[in-house]
Design a protein around this motif. Sequence first.
Motif, short mmCIF file in Angstrom:
data_model
loop_
_atom_site.label_atom_id
_atom_site.label_comp_id
_atom_site.label_asym_id
_atom_site.label_seq_id
_atom_site.Cartn_x
_atom_site.Cartn_y
_atom_site.Cartn_z
N ARG A 274 0.69 -1.11 -0.17
CA ARG A 274 -0.08 -0.04 -0.14
C ARG A 274 0.78 1.15 -0.02
O ARG A 274 0.52 2.32 -0.69
CB ARG A 274 -0.92 -0.11 1.10
CG ARG A 274 -1.83 1.05 1.23
CD ARG A 274 -3.35 0.90 2.29
NE ARG A 274 -4.01 1.86 2.19
CZ ARG A 274 -5.09 1.88 2.76
NH1 ARG A 274 -5.60 0.74 3.44
NH2 ARG A 274 -6.03 2.57 2.33
N LEU A 275 1.89 1.23 0.79
CA LEU A 275 3.03 2.26 0.88
C LEU A 275 3.45 2.60 -0.53
O LEU A 275 3.60 3.79 -1.05
CB LEU A 275 4.13 2.04 1.69
CG LEU A 275 5.06 3.31 1.93
CD1 LEU A 275 4.40 4.52 2.41
CD2 LEU A 275 6.04 2.86 2.96
N SER B 150 1.21 4.41 -2.84
CA SER B 150 1.00 5.97 -2.73
C SER B 150 1.86 6.52 -3.60
O SER B 150 1.68 7.88 -3.86
CB SER B 150 1.46 6.26 -1.36
OG SER B 150 2.80 6.03 -1.12
N GLN B 151 2.91 6.13 -4.33
CA GLN B 151 3.70 6.67 -5.51
C GLN B 151 3.80 5.96 -6.81
O GLN B 151 4.76 5.45 -6.95
CB GLN B 151 5.11 7.11 -4.68
CG GLN B 151 4.93 8.14 -3.67
CD GLN B 151 6.49 8.51 -3.06
OE1 GLN B 151 7.41 7.57 -3.19
NE2 GLN B 151 6.26 9.63 -2.70
N HIS C 192 -2.64 5.60 -12.59
CA HIS C 192 -2.92 6.42 -11.36
C HIS C 192 -4.61 6.34 -11.32
O HIS C 192 -4.91 6.31 -10.00
CB HIS C 192 -2.58 7.68 -11.71
CG HIS C 192 -1.15 7.85 -11.77
ND1 HIS C 192 -0.14 7.70 -12.94
CD2 HIS C 192 -0.27 8.57 -10.82
CE1 HIS C 192 1.04 7.93 -12.54
NE2 HIS C 192 0.96 8.27 -11.35
N GLU D 100 -6.07 5.27 -7.66
CA GLU D 100 -6.76 6.27 -6.98
C GLU D 100 -8.01 5.75 -6.45
O GLU D 100 -8.70 6.02 -5.34
CB GLU D 100 -6.76 7.62 -7.81
CG GLU D 100 -7.48 8.60 -6.84
CD GLU D 100 -7.47 9.79 -7.80
OE1 GLU D 100 -8.17 10.71 -7.46
OE2 GLU D 100 -6.92 10.06 -9.02
N ARG E 268 -7.44 2.21 -4.05
CA ARG E 268 -6.70 2.25 -2.77
C ARG E 268 -7.48 2.67 -1.46
O ARG E 268 -7.14 2.02 -0.49
CB ARG E 268 -5.50 3.21 -2.91
CG ARG E 268 -4.25 3.27 -2.14
CD ARG E 268 -3.22 4.07 -2.34
NE ARG E 268 -2.38 4.16 -1.41
CZ ARG E 268 -2.14 5.03 -0.38
NH1 ARG E 268 -2.94 6.06 -0.54
NH2 ARG E 268 -1.21 5.17 0.56
#
Length: 267
Positions: free
Chosen positions: A182-183, A186-187, A192, A196, A199
């Motif tokens: 999950r971290l 984030s990037q 995307h 988005e 997540r």
Amino acid sequence: MCFHGPRNAPPPGSQITVGGVHIGVGSAMKYLGLVLDSRWTFEEHFRRLAPKLDRSGAALKRLLPNLGGPDAPCRRLYAGIVRSMALYGAPVWVPSLGKRPAAKLNACQRVMAIRMVRGYRTISREAASLLAGLPPWDLEATVLARMHDLRVEMQRRGETPLPRQVAAWRTEFRRDLRVAWRLRLSQPSAGHAVIEAVRPLFEEWLERGHGVLSFRMTQVLTGHGKFRRFLHRIKQERTPGSHHCVDRPEDTVEVCKYFVNGELCRR
């Protein structure tokens, strides 16, 4: 195998003689299914492994078409077979896993993830893996290595781990894997829109016990499909707009009056 400094190469023409047989000295050797190089980077191992995984993925591609074909559990089974091939010997090579070997590993995973979600081959690895619920293989390799290390440590103490201990370790490590995954999401480097959307419901998505992705559902979620904006991007259409609407996935589903009973907007 000849071990040498970082700026030296094996002496040209070097060889050893064993039982009257001359064996040339090389920069790598295969042992128990792992290709060991003189610097213990395992780059040669993944260089040889990647084509094998690609061939397996290509063979399974013919068995797993986007329309029809095996259902979701069968597709996950096939993906698990390729995963086992990729992660063989993980406790050995994980400490030396560099960026390039990890990239090759995850590139092979992308092929299987796309097969699982019945998607277009243009979908990114991050998006396809998330939709398929497949954690990055380099993170899974770390879990396998940690499990192996704990087993070895207990064996050194003369102990045998109980099944409930192994289950507890596995649960803990899988939890850590999801946190790291999950971290990483984030990037993201691509996908995307999908990331988005999914997540915020990351755990619910992975733990859901119902619903499967169809070919058309994956198109709507990823935007990679029969949408003019996407077709224009891959130079299959002259303009990005639809005849009837803006033709983004959300516009087609929510706004377009020609989207009826799950059928995509007519062209």
